[in-house]
Design an enzyme around this catalytic site. Structure first.
Site, mmCIF file in Angstrom:
data_model
loop_
_atom_site.group_PDB
_atom_site.id
_atom_site.type_symbol
_atom_site.label_atom_id
_atom_site.label_comp_id
_atom_site.label_asym_id
_atom_site.label_seq_id
_atom_site.Cartn_x
_atom_site.Cartn_y
_atom_site.Cartn_z
ATOM 1 C CD GLU A 125 5.478 13.023 15.926
ATOM 2 O OE1 GLU A 125 4.654 13.879 16.328
ATOM 3 O OE2 GLU A 125 5.859 12.935 14.749
ATOM 4 C CB CYS A 155 36.849 12.498 18.937
ATOM 5 S SG CYS A 155 36.396 10.766 18.802
ATOM 6 C CG HIS A 205 33.719 13.411 22.484
ATOM 7 N ND1 HIS A 205 33.581 14.269 21.411
ATOM 8 C CD2 HIS A 205 33.793 12.169 21.957
ATOM 9 C CE1 HIS A 205 33.566 13.569 20.287
ATOM 10 N NE2 HIS A 205 33.685 12.291 20.594
ATOM 11 C CG ASP A 249 16.913 19.301 25.776
ATOM 12 O OD1 ASP A 249 17.544 20.369 25.724
ATOM 13 O OD2 ASP A 249 15.784 19.145 25.294
ATOM 14 C CD GLU A 264 33.158 17.431 23.314
ATOM 15 O OE1 GLU A 264 34.299 17.175 23.725
ATOM 16 O OE2 GLU A 264 32.669 16.895 22.298
ATOM 17 C CE LYS A 287 -7.684 39.102 26.778
ATOM 18 N NZ LYS A 287 -7.381 39.949 25.665
HETATM 19 N N1 GLN Z 1 35.092 9.312 13.048
HETATM 20 C C1 GLN Z 1 36.041 9.026 14.090
HETATM 21 C C2 GLN Z 1 35.833 7.650 14.708
HETATM 22 O O1 GLN Z 1 34.784 7.075 14.526
HETATM 23 C C3 GLN Z 1 35.961 10.097 15.155
HETATM 24 C C4 GLN Z 1 34.688 10.050 15.910
HETATM 25 C C5 GLN Z 1 34.409 11.334 16.672
HETATM 26 O O2 GLN Z 1 35.046 12.341 16.411
HETATM 27 N N2 GLN Z 1 33.450 11.304 17.566
HETATM 28 O O3 GLN Z 1 36.701 7.149 15.347
#
Ligand code: GLN
Length: 575
Positions: free
Chosen positions: A177, A415, A544, A98, A546, A251
């Site tokens: 929770e 990655c 990453h 989120d 994204e 309602k």
């Molecule tokens: N498993 C790999 C690492 O730890 C890649 C990690 C990932 O793709 N976020 O380096």
């Protein structure tokens, strides 16, 4: 209320235990709290981030916080298959997906103060108890645990100098929770005074197909449940498939004392990006502004500009439906789309930037081999090998990458997808037949991917990877440099334990692989690519990409992938 204004009366000596951050003024900051009733999965995060966005559009400083009921300290150890993807913030906190929704909707970087779990709250209270902060008192859910929750909310407000803090209470009203979060908000509302805290109940209006009509009973019961916590909502937003009928809204209004003009229909829309406008048109933003007395702080000129930018994006999104490309995403968790939420979003943003709709083909690589890769990838115009952990499916991923490399199929590796591209290249181009990653084959002969030196000393698995935003130095004249319009340094988010073993860099480079992004100081390889005369788009990153894609600021590596895939598709059509 006046009792609370004196510092003396906020100490352990009285029942009004409400620790406040230094300099905090009660009633100055405004809060909007969002609760979900009836069922989970109502899109509370999307709703609350859209509402926060339309207030931000008015020139208000907004700061969201997600209160998570689980006891984990962060989301890093959660299985994406069960809980959706782990989203990483620039400061390295591993959070619930989120937070990604908030960052994208608000186009705003968030930090660890924007995410609190029950685990964090309890561990703070317990540490304080051991440190002797509550000497003489029995430490209780009320006021100590709820006091800590209020403290977190107020600290966030001060740290971010927010006009409005948006509090999303995770889970559904009635869960054990999250009950102390709800109680804390009840107290907050009392302490901050009038026109300071708006409570929004998101609910669900059922429409059983066998009856063919909307029924309000479940929503009514949900509202009763919330009221039993002492929270009378100011606004009710009804999720439903179809527009909610007036009679149902009436309602709900009758049973909860919420004026009918503040009971909104939030029925399904073709795209979540249409929600901000839908909320605006329904007038929910003006109700919030009025309830919080924020009228004087609204900047209409800014708002008009923000609305027009957003509308342009939404229009392009709807129109881009006419042209389509297909991107294959290989992934272990292919059965659960939430595990790849940010990749799906980044492709959507990149699609709009190219005026094309992107269809995703989920490719389970468990059974793919060099012989079957061509067949598995026959229908796609480009592929992504996303992040991941563990050995399952990696042989198939390597086969797919090899196919993409040889057949000039646009490729984006993320990655693990970066690491597997290195292994594939080492094996099949550089002649290192035994090349592997020690994550997948701990005793391999040629560990081109090995654990990062700083990771070797670490024990346990919580919050200790190489995490968060880091600088990446870009080699001029490369594909990545072009995508980032000549930038020499970019900042991207990481989450990994393994890296390219520096002793193999030279061999890989002399074999033709280009490392075009590196750590500014250490020999950590962060981006690889193939020269454009060899391959139209072969690019991978240790980070990453994204995680930083935003609707109005799509991530360039995704934009490039979609453009390359489109070009390939068009070329195939004209042949
Ligand atoms: N498993 C790999 C690492 O730890 C890649 C990690 C990932 O793709 N976020 O380096």
């Amino acid at each position: 209320m006046d009792l609370l204004r004196s510092v003396k009366d906020r100490t352990d000596e009285t029942e009004f235990y409400t620790p406040l951050p230094d300099g905090y003024q009660l009633g100055k900051v405004k809060y909007v709290a969002i609760f979900g009733t009836v069922i989970s999965g109502l899109g509370k995060g999307i709703f609350s981030s859209s509402l926060a966005k339309i207030l931000k559009d008015k020139g208000l400083r907004v700061s969201p916080i997600k209160l998570e009921g689980y006891l984990n300290i962060d989301s890093g150890t959660l299985n994406p298959f069960r809980h959706g993807e782990v989203f990483v913030l620039d400061d390295g906190l591993e959070t619930d997906m989120d937070l990604g929704t908030y960052e994208r909707m608000l186009d705003q970087d968030l930090g660890r103060a924007n995410f609190a779990t029950s685990g964090q709250i309890f561990s703070t209270v317990l540490n304080k108890e051991r440190a002797g902060s509550f000497l003489g008192r029995d430490v209780q859910m009320i006021p100590h645990v709820t006091g800590e929750v209020k403290m977190r909310l107020r600290e966030l407000a001060m740290q971010t100098r927010a006009d409005v803090v948006f509090i999303e209470v995770g889970g559904t009203v009635g869960d054990i929770e999250n009950s102390f979060f709800i109680e804390a908000i009840r107290e907050l509302r009392y302490e901050e005074g009038e026109q300071s805290v708006v409570c929004v109940a998101l609910t669900y209006v059922l429409a059983p197909p066998a009856l063919g009509e909307q029924k309000s009973k479940a929503a009514q019961l949900g509202m009763k449940r919330l009221m039993a916590y002492g929270i009378l909502p100011d606004i009710i937003a009804c999720r439903a498939e179809e527009p909610v009928l007036d009679k149902v809204r009436q309602k709900l209004s009758l049973y909860s004392n919420v004026p009918i003009r503040r009971v909104f229909s939030m029925h399904d829309l073709p795209s979540i990006y249409l929600l901000p406008n839908a909320l605006r048109e329904a007038g929910i933003d003006s109700e919030v502004v009025q309830l919080l007395g924020l009228g004087g702080r609204v900047n209409s000129a800014l708002e008009a500009k923000a609305v027009s930018l957003w509308n342009t994006f939404a229009d392009r999104l709807l129109k881009s439906d006419n042209r389509r490309i297909r991107i294959g995403v290989t992934g272990k968790y292919t059965s659960l789309r939430d595990s790849y939420a940010s990749i799906i979003k980044a492709l959507e943003h990149a699609g709009v930037a190219n005026d094309v709709a992107v269809d995703i083909d989920w490719i389970d690589t468990t059974d793919i081999t060099d012989e079957t890769a061509a067949e598995a990838l026959a229908d796609v115009d480009g592929i992504i090998v996303p992040g991941g952990f563990g050995v399952r499916g990696t042989a198939g991923k390597i086969a797919c990458i090899g196919y993409a490399r040889r057949n000039k199929l646009p490729y984006l590796g993320i990655c693990l997808g970066f690491q597997m591209a290195v292994v594939e290249y080492a094996r099949n181009v550089c002649g290192l037949a035994d090349a592997d990653s020690t994550e997948l084959s701990p005793d391999c002969e040629t560990p081109v991917i090995d654990i990062l030196p700083e990771q070797k000393k670490i024990e346990g698995l919580g919050g200790n990877m190489r995490l968060g935003g880091q600088d990446v130095e870009i080699t001029p004249g490369t594909l990545i440099a072009e995508l980032f319009e000549g930038a020499e340094q970019i900042r991207q988010r990481f989450r990994h334990r393994y890296e390219v073993d520096p002793t193999y860099i030279e061999t890989l480079e002399s074999g033709g692989l280009v490392f075009s992004g590196r750590h500014p100081v250490h020999p950590i390889m962060q981006v690889l690519e193939l020269p454009r005369d060899v391959h139209p788009y072969f690019l991978a990153a240790q980070f990453h990409p994204e995680l930083t894609s935003r609707p109005l600021r799509p991530q360039p590596m995704f934009v490039g992938l979609v453009a390359a895939a489109l070009q390939r598709k068009n070329a195939a059509v004209t042949c």
